[in-house]
Write an enzyme that holds these catalytic residues in place. Sequence first.
Site, PDB file in Angstrom:
ATOM      1  N   PHE A 124       0.851  -1.184   0.000  1.00 57.19           N
ATOM      2  CA  PHE A 124       0.000   0.000   0.000  1.00 57.19           C
ATOM      3  C   PHE A 124       0.886   1.233   0.000  1.00 57.19           C
ATOM      4  CE2 PHE A 124      -4.579   1.001   0.735  1.00 57.19           C
ATOM      5  CZ  PHE A 124      -5.099  -0.102   0.094  1.00 57.19           C
ATOM      6  N   GLN A 156      -7.386  14.543   3.888  1.00 55.86           N
ATOM      7  CA  GLN A 156      -6.743  13.673   2.903  1.00 55.86           C
ATOM      8  C   GLN A 156      -7.507  13.638   1.587  1.00 55.86           C
ATOM      9  OE1 GLN A 156      -6.195   9.092   3.299  1.00 55.86           O
ATOM     10  NE2 GLN A 156      -4.189  10.063   3.306  1.00 55.86           N
ATOM     11  N   HIS A 166      -7.607  11.513  -1.743  1.00 58.58           N
ATOM     12  CA  HIS A 166      -7.157  10.247  -2.329  1.00 58.58           C
ATOM     13  C   HIS A 166      -6.894  10.528  -3.804  1.00 58.58           C
ATOM     14  CE1 HIS A 166      -7.158   6.120  -3.699  1.00 58.58           C
ATOM     15  NE2 HIS A 166      -7.262   5.695  -2.453  1.00 58.58           N
ATOM     16  N   LEU A 209     -14.436   5.944  -5.241  1.00 59.11           N
ATOM     17  CA  LEU A 209     -13.028   5.613  -5.032  1.00 59.11           C
ATOM     18  C   LEU A 209     -12.584   4.446  -5.908  1.00 59.11           C
ATOM     19  CD1 LEU A 209     -10.546   5.954  -2.974  1.00 59.11           C
ATOM     20  CD2 LEU A 209     -11.464   3.892  -1.965  1.00 59.11           C
ATOM     21  N   GLU A 240      -6.453   2.130  -3.860  1.00 62.10           N
ATOM     22  CA  GLU A 240      -5.001   2.095  -4.008  1.00 62.10           C
ATOM     23  C   GLU A 240      -4.510   0.682  -4.361  1.00 62.10           C
ATOM     24  OE1 GLU A 240      -3.378   4.910  -1.252  1.00 62.10           O
ATOM     25  OE2 GLU A 240      -1.966   3.413  -0.555  1.00 62.10           O
ATOM     26  N   ARG A 261      -0.307   9.409  -0.284  1.00 60.45           N
ATOM     27  CA  ARG A 261      -1.438  10.054  -0.959  1.00 60.45           C
ATOM     28  C   ARG A 261      -1.283  11.555  -1.089  1.00 60.45           C
ATOM     29  NH1 ARG A 261      -6.283   6.482   1.823  1.00 60.45           N
ATOM     30  NH2 ARG A 261      -5.763   4.601   0.650  1.00 60.45           N
ATOM     31  N   HIS A 308     -11.192  12.372   0.941  1.00 63.11           N
ATOM     32  CA  HIS A 308     -11.381  10.973   1.327  1.00 63.11           C
ATOM     33  C   HIS A 308     -11.442  10.755   2.830  1.00 63.11           C
ATOM     34  CE1 HIS A 308     -11.157   6.682   0.885  1.00 63.11           C
ATOM     35  NE2 HIS A 308      -9.981   6.590   1.470  1.00 63.11           N
ATOM     36  N   ARG A 314      -2.527  10.346   6.541  1.00 64.52           N
ATOM     37  CA  ARG A 314      -2.696   8.932   6.896  1.00 64.52           C
ATOM     38  C   ARG A 314      -2.191   8.040   5.775  1.00 64.52           C
ATOM     39  NH1 ARG A 314      -6.878   4.843   5.800  1.00 64.52           N
ATOM     40  NH2 ARG A 314      -7.917   6.346   4.454  1.00 64.52           N
TER      41      ARG A 314
HETATM   42  C1  LIG Z   1     -14.828   4.501  -0.148  1.00 63.44           C
HETATM   43  C2  LIG Z   1     -13.887   4.332   1.009  1.00 63.44           C
HETATM   44  C3  LIG Z   1     -12.926   3.334   0.992  1.00 63.44           C
HETATM   45  C4  LIG Z   1     -12.048   3.186   2.064  1.00 63.44           C
HETATM   46  N1  LIG Z   1     -11.107   2.190   2.008  1.00 63.44           N
HETATM   47  C5  LIG Z   1     -10.284   2.005   3.070  1.00 63.44           C
HETATM   48  C6  LIG Z   1      -9.336   0.940   3.075  1.00 63.44           C
HETATM   49  O1  LIG Z   1      -9.267   0.142   2.153  1.00 63.44           O
HETATM   50  N2  LIG Z   1      -8.524   0.815   4.141  1.00 63.44           N
HETATM   51  C7  LIG Z   1      -8.577   1.676   5.217  1.00 63.44           C
HETATM   52  O2  LIG Z   1      -7.817   1.504   6.166  1.00 63.44           O
HETATM   53  N3  LIG Z   1      -9.492   2.680   5.240  1.00 63.44           N
HETATM   54  C8  LIG Z   1     -10.341   2.856   4.197  1.00 63.44           C
HETATM   55  N4  LIG Z   1     -11.252   3.873   4.237  1.00 63.44           N
HETATM   56  C9  LIG Z   1     -11.420   4.646   5.489  1.00 63.44           C
HETATM   57  C10 LIG Z   1     -12.179   3.803   6.504  1.00 63.44           C
HETATM   58  O3  LIG Z   1     -13.093   2.964   5.848  1.00 63.44           O
HETATM   59  C11 LIG Z   1     -12.940   4.670   7.496  1.00 63.44           C
HETATM   60  O4  LIG Z   1     -12.085   5.631   8.053  1.00 63.44           O
HETATM   61  C12 LIG Z   1     -13.518   3.814   8.624  1.00 63.44           C
HETATM   62  O5  LIG Z   1     -14.234   2.711   8.100  1.00 63.44           O
HETATM   63  C13 LIG Z   1     -14.401   4.638   9.540  1.00 63.44           C
HETATM   64  O6  LIG Z   1     -15.038   3.780  10.456  1.00 63.44           O
HETATM   65  P1  LIG Z   1     -15.859   4.368  11.688  1.00 63.44           P
HETATM   66  O7  LIG Z   1     -16.373   3.214  12.446  1.00 63.44           O
HETATM   67  O8  LIG Z   1     -15.011   5.359  12.388  1.00 63.44           O
HETATM   68  O9  LIG Z   1     -17.052   5.185  11.021  1.00 63.44           O
HETATM   69  P2  LIG Z   1     -18.218   4.750  10.003  1.00 63.44           P
HETATM   70  O10 LIG Z   1     -18.044   3.399   9.455  1.00 63.44           O
HETATM   71  O11 LIG Z   1     -18.345   5.884   9.053  1.00 63.44           O
HETATM   72  O12 LIG Z   1     -19.510   4.709  10.940  1.00 63.44           O
HETATM   73  C14 LIG Z   1     -20.086   5.863  11.479  1.00 63.44           C
HETATM   74  C15 LIG Z   1     -21.331   5.484  12.251  1.00 63.44           C
HETATM   75  O13 LIG Z   1     -21.808   6.613  12.970  1.00 63.44           O
HETATM   76  C16 LIG Z   1     -23.198   6.712  12.852  1.00 63.44           C
HETATM   77  N5  LIG Z   1     -23.579   8.124  13.042  1.00 63.44           N
HETATM   78  C17 LIG Z   1     -22.982   9.222  12.513  1.00 63.44           C
HETATM   79  N6  LIG Z   1     -23.625  10.329  12.932  1.00 63.44           N
HETATM   80  C18 LIG Z   1     -24.636   9.931  13.734  1.00 63.44           C
HETATM   81  C19 LIG Z   1     -25.655  10.614  14.463  1.00 63.44           C
HETATM   82  N7  LIG Z   1     -25.790  11.942  14.433  1.00 63.44           N
HETATM   83  N8  LIG Z   1     -26.535   9.874  15.174  1.00 63.44           N
HETATM   84  C20 LIG Z   1     -26.444   8.526  15.205  1.00 63.44           C
HETATM   85  N9  LIG Z   1     -25.496   7.848  14.530  1.00 63.44           N
HETATM   86  C21 LIG Z   1     -24.610   8.531  13.815  1.00 63.44           C
HETATM   87  C22 LIG Z   1     -23.502   6.157  11.475  1.00 63.44           C
HETATM   88  O14 LIG Z   1     -24.824   5.707  11.404  1.00 63.44           O
HETATM   89  C23 LIG Z   1     -22.483   5.002  11.400  1.00 63.44           C
HETATM   90  O15 LIG Z   1     -23.027   3.845  11.988  1.00 63.44           O
HETATM   91  C24 LIG Z   1     -12.138   4.045   3.175  1.00 63.44           C
HETATM   92  C25 LIG Z   1     -13.111   5.034   3.209  1.00 63.44           C
HETATM   93  C26 LIG Z   1     -13.952   5.191   2.122  1.00 63.44           C
HETATM   94  C27 LIG Z   1     -14.943   6.331   2.167  1.00 63.44           C
END
Ligand SMILES: Cc1cc2nc3c(=O)[nH]c(=O)nc-3n(C[C@H](O)[C@H](O)[C@H](O)COP(=O)(O)OP(=O)(O)OC[C@H]3O[C@@H](n4cnc5c(N)ncnc54)[C@H](O)[C@@H]3O)c2cc1C
Length: 578
Positions: free
Chosen positions: A116, A230, A232, A242, A245, A285, A353, A388
């Site tokens: 990566f 960030q 991407h 997206l 990578e 990135r 991203h 990151r």
């Molecule tokens: C398209 C894409 C591809 C990616 N690929 C990678 C990868 O390959 N490798 C990597 O390391 N990272 C990757 N990332 C980054 C990574 O996926 C995210 O940073 C990570 O999954 C975030 O997880 P989280 O649990 O913090 O938040 P999220 O999975 O975003 O979950 C947020 C939660 O909060 C809840 N929520 C938000 N606001 C409220 C509210 N007001 N009231 C109630 N609930 C609320 C939502 O319902 C949800 O359940 C990618 C990101 C994207 C966008």
Amino acid sequence: MSNHHDVLLVGGGGAGLRAAIEIAETNSHLSIAVVSKVYPMRSHTVSAEGGAAGVIRDDDSLDEHAYDTISGGDWLCDQDSVEMFVEEAPRELLRLEHSGCPWSREPDGQIAVRAFGGMKNKRTWFAADKTGFHMLHTLFQTSLKYKSVVRYDEWFVTKLLVDDGRVYGVVAIELMSGRIEAITAGAVILCTGGCGRVFPFTTNANIKNGDGMSLAYRAGAPLADMEFIQYHPTGLPFTGILITEATRAEGGYLINKNGDRYLQDYGLGKPEPKPVLRSMELGPRDRLSQAFVKEVEKGHAVDTDFGPVVHLDLRHLGEELINRKLPFVRELCLKYENIDPVTELIPVRPVVHYMMGGVHTDMNGATSLAGLYAAGEVACVSINGANRLGSNSLSEILVFGARAGRAAAEYASSHTDTSTAVLAQAADERNRLQQRFTRKRSGERIADLRDEMQKTMEQSAGIYRSGESLSQAADTLHELQDRFASVTIEDDSRTFNTERISALELAYMLDVAETIVNSALRREESRGAHQRTDFPARDDKRYLAHTLIHREPDGSCRVEYLPVTITRWPPAERIYGT
Ligand SMILES: Cc1cc2nc3c(=O)[nH]c(=O)nc-3n(C[C@H](O)[C@H](O)[C@H](O)COP(=O)(O)OP(=O)(O)OC[C@H]3O[C@@H](n4cnc5c(N)ncnc54)[C@H](O)[C@@H]3O)c2cc1C
């Protein structure tokens, strides 16, 4: 359903579910609420494609993972947090394996790892190119085992309940009924993810509005390093979808309109037929996105109806490899661009991203407010520094979800008293929501304010910034905050009132946008993803420090700086391509 729980998680994505599992396993007597504005499997974690980093091979080491992360973050990472993170990441990934996560494997049965960007060794675990989907499924299904986990699916949190510097729960709207309730708890963990939607062109789902960042900021907890956004380097034009990578890890090239692998002109090494770690297309990135802007300036980009692009070339990888390792990429290109990457070039451009910054926490997810924790993309621990590295975030949500879960469980077990003052606050919040966000009015349109905010952010806080554009943006955002006071809500219904939710999300985004712009304005240097045209050099004397931004009672921002923790890797030049 009783509306009191020991620990309440706002968010049912990777960080939230990992925390829930940890709490259930730490103490089976604790009642755990998972409050999520979408059904947990729809959280943004589901869309992660490329993979999750964790040292697993004999030719790799924890120190190398730490060094790649720290140099990738332009020395803004707290090195004690990084050291702990790289040590715990492989354990967390193995744990997921035992819960059923179908990691891709080598023919001999070993876990397969891919290269990566910015990483010296192959250490990114993956499940084809649907890693987030499989991880979230595994976590969700595991969480179903525990009766102590109570879910509030499709409940939207509008406020943290705080009394005397301590958090006692939240106020939330049940989207199906419009019911507004206080849900109290001994401890609250924010796991609400990022805020890419503050910008117009992003890989982030519509639900990523920085809710948790604004909730914490308004409750009095500072946000850290918000200026580091960030981009991407490879998003599809128009949709911002997206292209992972992993395409470049498998050997994809980035080429300009002349067919040249232009990254060789930006200190990222020489073109080789096979991918070379920490070089060319496998550079970090921030550098790749900055190189794109320079290519546009030189007139080397391809003009399209959706702005300038460069091309990602996967044709030489062959159909068999693309189908086996990048099936989702092929599907996305066919569906959204009508392009088959087996035979055609993919148009790409940098796209917002990920947020390196977020709610300031310690290594256990604790914030400056007693009883409030944060983990995942909403938090800034900080292991991501100024930039990151791809695939660190999926491991971060596991490691810090678990740690915050343990810490919050311990806190809640020893703080069982409740506050009556917060019930009055909850009643006030119910009145505010009913009066402010459900009546028909004439005034500003949500979409207009959102468009103006997004345009302002793209113009002033993008890949390159300047003091002049940032201070103009700060003024514009201030005006938008004022105009928001007269926003129109035409939909008066109680059931799934998406207009009211959009208004609340816009309020969150305006707060977050202000913290980004004001943090960026005050950092007079260039570091990682924060590039100032008026201050092009890194300035370790003044800014080897985290920005902490606080909200003052009059709504203005106050910025202070906190030294970066350095353990074993003193600041040095970032060198790639050798
Ligand atoms: C398209 C894409 C591809 C990616 N690929 C990678 C990868 O390959 N490798 C990597 O390391 N990272 C990757 N990332 C980054 C990574 O996926 C995210 O940073 C990570 O999954 C975030 O997880 P989280 O649990 O913090 O938040 P999220 O999975 O975003 O979950 C947020 C939660 O909060 C809840 N929520 C938000 N606001 C409220 C509210 N007001 N009231 C109630 N609930 C609320 C939502 O319902 C949800 O359940 C990618 C990101 C994207 C966008």
